[in-house]
Design a protein around this motif. Structure first.
Motif, mmCIF file in Angstrom:
data_model
loop_
_atom_site.group_PDB
_atom_site.id
_atom_site.type_symbol
_atom_site.label_atom_id
_atom_site.label_comp_id
_atom_site.label_asym_id
_atom_site.label_seq_id
_atom_site.Cartn_x
_atom_site.Cartn_y
_atom_site.Cartn_z
ATOM 1 N N UNK A 223 0.829 -1.208 0.000
ATOM 2 C CA UNK A 223 0.000 0.000 0.000
ATOM 3 C C UNK A 223 0.862 1.256 0.000
ATOM 4 N N UNK A 224 1.866 1.254 0.886
ATOM 5 C CA UNK A 224 2.728 2.423 1.026
ATOM 6 C C UNK A 224 3.383 2.764 -0.317
ATOM 7 N N UNK A 225 3.936 1.739 -0.979
ATOM 8 C CA UNK A 225 4.605 1.995 -2.258
ATOM 9 C C UNK A 225 3.616 2.392 -3.342
ATOM 10 N N UNK A 226 2.358 1.973 -3.212
ATOM 11 C CA UNK A 226 1.407 2.337 -4.267
ATOM 12 C C UNK A 226 0.901 3.768 -4.119
ATOM 13 N N UNK A 227 0.884 4.349 -2.916
ATOM 14 C CA UNK A 227 0.331 5.716 -2.840
ATOM 15 C C UNK A 227 1.274 6.804 -2.321
ATOM 16 N N UNK A 228 2.288 6.434 -1.533
ATOM 17 C CA UNK A 228 3.038 7.493 -0.851
ATOM 18 C C UNK A 228 4.043 8.177 -1.785
ATOM 19 N N UNK A 229 4.135 9.507 -1.689
ATOM 20 C CA UNK A 229 5.184 10.249 -2.387
ATOM 21 C C UNK A 229 6.503 10.096 -1.640
ATOM 22 N N UNK A 230 6.407 10.072 -0.300
ATOM 23 C CA UNK A 230 7.609 9.903 0.528
ATOM 24 C C UNK A 230 7.268 8.965 1.680
ATOM 25 N N UNK A 231 8.320 8.381 2.236
ATOM 26 C CA UNK A 231 8.155 7.425 3.329
ATOM 27 C C UNK A 231 9.052 7.858 4.493
ATOM 28 N N UNK A 232 8.455 7.976 5.669
ATOM 29 C CA UNK A 232 9.202 8.293 6.883
ATOM 30 C C UNK A 232 9.290 7.027 7.713
ATOM 31 N N UNK A 233 10.498 6.714 8.188
ATOM 32 C CA UNK A 233 10.700 5.467 8.925
ATOM 33 C C UNK A 233 11.125 5.763 10.358
ATOM 34 N N UNK A 234 10.419 5.148 11.307
ATOM 35 C CA UNK A 234 10.771 5.311 12.718
ATOM 36 C C UNK A 234 11.211 3.982 13.311
ATOM 37 N N UNK A 235 12.100 4.085 14.308
ATOM 38 C CA UNK A 235 12.507 2.904 15.083
ATOM 39 C C UNK A 235 12.863 3.371 16.491
ATOM 40 N N UNK A 236 12.390 2.659 17.486
ATOM 41 C CA UNK A 236 12.697 2.977 18.890
ATOM 42 C C UNK A 236 12.532 4.460 19.224
ATOM 43 N N UNK A 237 11.493 5.070 18.707
ATOM 44 C CA UNK A 237 11.210 6.462 19.053
ATOM 45 C C UNK A 237 11.955 7.481 18.220
ATOM 46 N N UNK A 238 12.884 7.018 17.359
ATOM 47 C CA UNK A 238 13.681 7.963 16.555
ATOM 48 C C UNK A 238 13.223 7.960 15.098
ATOM 49 N N UNK A 239 13.382 9.103 14.441
ATOM 50 C CA UNK A 239 13.120 9.167 13.006
ATOM 51 C C UNK A 239 14.399 8.731 12.307
ATOM 52 N N UNK A 240 14.331 7.577 11.625
ATOM 53 C CA UNK A 240 15.515 7.017 10.979
ATOM 54 C C UNK A 240 15.829 7.758 9.687
ATOM 55 N N UNK A 241 14.782 8.120 8.967
ATOM 56 C CA UNK A 241 14.991 8.846 7.720
ATOM 57 C C UNK A 241 13.677 9.051 7.003
ATOM 58 N N UNK A 242 13.707 10.010 6.071
ATOM 59 C CA UNK A 242 12.539 10.245 5.219
ATOM 60 C C UNK A 242 13.052 10.189 3.789
ATOM 61 N N UNK A 243 12.462 9.307 2.986
ATOM 62 C CA UNK A 243 12.974 9.108 1.627
ATOM 63 C C UNK A 243 11.852 9.257 0.604
ATOM 64 N N UNK A 244 12.260 9.601 -0.631
ATOM 65 C CA UNK A 244 11.287 9.619 -1.713
ATOM 66 C C UNK A 244 10.995 8.184 -2.122
ATOM 67 N N UNK A 245 9.725 7.853 -2.289
ATOM 68 C CA UNK A 245 9.350 6.480 -2.620
ATOM 69 C C UNK A 245 10.048 6.010 -3.896
ATOM 70 N N UNK A 246 10.178 6.927 -4.871
ATOM 71 C CA UNK A 246 10.764 6.535 -6.150
ATOM 72 C C UNK A 246 12.272 6.274 -6.056
ATOM 73 N N UNK A 247 12.903 6.678 -4.944
ATOM 74 C CA UNK A 247 14.343 6.477 -4.780
ATOM 75 C C UNK A 247 14.703 5.167 -4.085
ATOM 76 N N UNK A 248 13.713 4.442 -3.573
ATOM 77 C CA UNK A 248 14.032 3.273 -2.749
ATOM 78 C C UNK A 248 13.267 2.026 -3.184
ATOM 79 N N UNK A 249 13.769 0.881 -2.695
ATOM 80 C CA UNK A 249 13.074 -0.387 -2.916
ATOM 81 C C UNK A 249 12.424 -0.805 -1.594
ATOM 82 N N UNK A 250 11.565 -1.815 -1.688
ATOM 83 C CA UNK A 250 10.956 -2.340 -0.456
ATOM 84 C C UNK A 250 12.039 -2.842 0.491
#
Ligand SMILES: Nc1ncnc2c1ncn2[C@@H]1O[C@H](COP(=O)(O)OP(=O)(O)O)[C@@H](O)[C@H]1O
Ligand SMILES: [Mg+2]
Length: 262
Positions: A223-250
């Motif tokens: 779902x995320x890859x089908x609609x999101x322009x960007x993806x923000x990833x969190x782990x253990x309370x921290x923001x790991x990174x925010x990436x453009x969907x078109x720049x990354x793979x699953x």
């Protein structure tokens, strides 16, 4: 992902293009640090997905952006102004509406009654007596659903008779009455089957066409890859990174979620 350090430095300052900029958000639950200096920019008009394992802090982050909880530190700039939210209506007042996992529908009420719950329209009869304006609420509900191409079998049934996807669209529709600038959704497709999940995704895309910015939490990377322009990833309370969907793979996103590195 070259220029990574430079990008991080740039994002420390609130970006002009951002509808919302959060900086250094922290939240403690007793000794547990649920948010660790979280920065996030939400760009006007985008669909941004927020992903991460259970307990990563996703719901806590959106609760600080929707006024459901008050962070223990940090700043939020929304639409060019510094804001601080102490209750959900503070966020609603500036144009941020949130669909929580519980949806907040009343099972025994019908569709227009749910859409207008808490903001019922009234009219005066005989010059003085205030009554509910059911006809207008029904018409506006019909128009709203029409506008977003949401087909419902009937508006008069109690919503408990409707499917999960239909209930979800009603929960979203009621927020659209307020004409929000930012719509936040916590796991909207989680409890839905494949067909119904795709309908909700299609609705979110129509909202983007109408200029509404959406922050959506989802476990479902398809779902995320089908609609999101960007993806923000969190782990253990921290923001790991925010990436453009078109720049990354699953696989990139999975390793950010599990290893915690961009
Ligand atoms: N009301 C609360 N009281 C105590 N701990 C909480 C509360 N809400 C969340 N937490 C804890 O904060 C962390 C982040 O939770 P949450 O934001 O719900 O994560 P996610 O939505 O990513 O699954 C978890 O360790 C969770 O147990
Ligand atoms: Mg959650």
């Amino acid at each position: 992902m070259g220029g990574h350090i430079l990008e991080q430095n740039l994002t420390r300052e609130a970006s002009d293009a951002a509808l919302l900029s959060a900086r250094g958000l922290n939240k403690y639950y007793g000794g547990l640090r649920a948010l660790r200096d979280v920065d996030l920019d939400i760009v006007r008009g985008e669909i941004i997905a927020l992903v991460g394992d259970n307990g990563a802090g996703k719901s806590t982050l959106i609760k600080t952006l929707s006024g459901a909880i008050v962070p223990d530190g940090g700043d939020i700039v929304f639409d060019g102004s510094s804001v601080s939210f102490h209750k959900p209506t503070d966020a609603q007042d500036v144009g941020i509406e949130t669909v929580h996992q519980s949806l907040g529908l009343v099972d025994e009420l019908d569709v227009p009654q749910n859409v207008f719950l808490g903001r019922e329209l009234t009219r005066k009869v005989l010059g003085a007596i205030t009554v509910l304006d059911k006809a207008t609420m029904r018409q506006r509900t019909h128009d709203l659903l029409q506008n977003f191409s949401i087909g419902l079998p009937t508006l008069n049934e109690p919503v408990r008779r409707l499917s999960g996807g239909q209930r979800q669209t009603i929960a979203i529709s009621r927020l659209l009455l307020a004409e929000p600038q930012l719509l936040i959704m916590d796991e909207p497709m989680a409890a839905l089957g494949v067909d119904e999940g795709s309908k909700v995704l299609a609705l979110v895309e129509r909202l983007r066409e109408q200029g509404i910015t959406t922050l959506i939490i989802s476990h479902n990377l398809e779902h995320v890859f089908s609609i999101a322009d960007r993806i923000a990833v969190m782990k253990n309370g921290a923001m790991i990174g925010v990436v453009k969907t078109s720049d990354v793979t699953r696989e990139d996103i999975v390793s950010m979620i599990t290893i915690g590195q961009a």
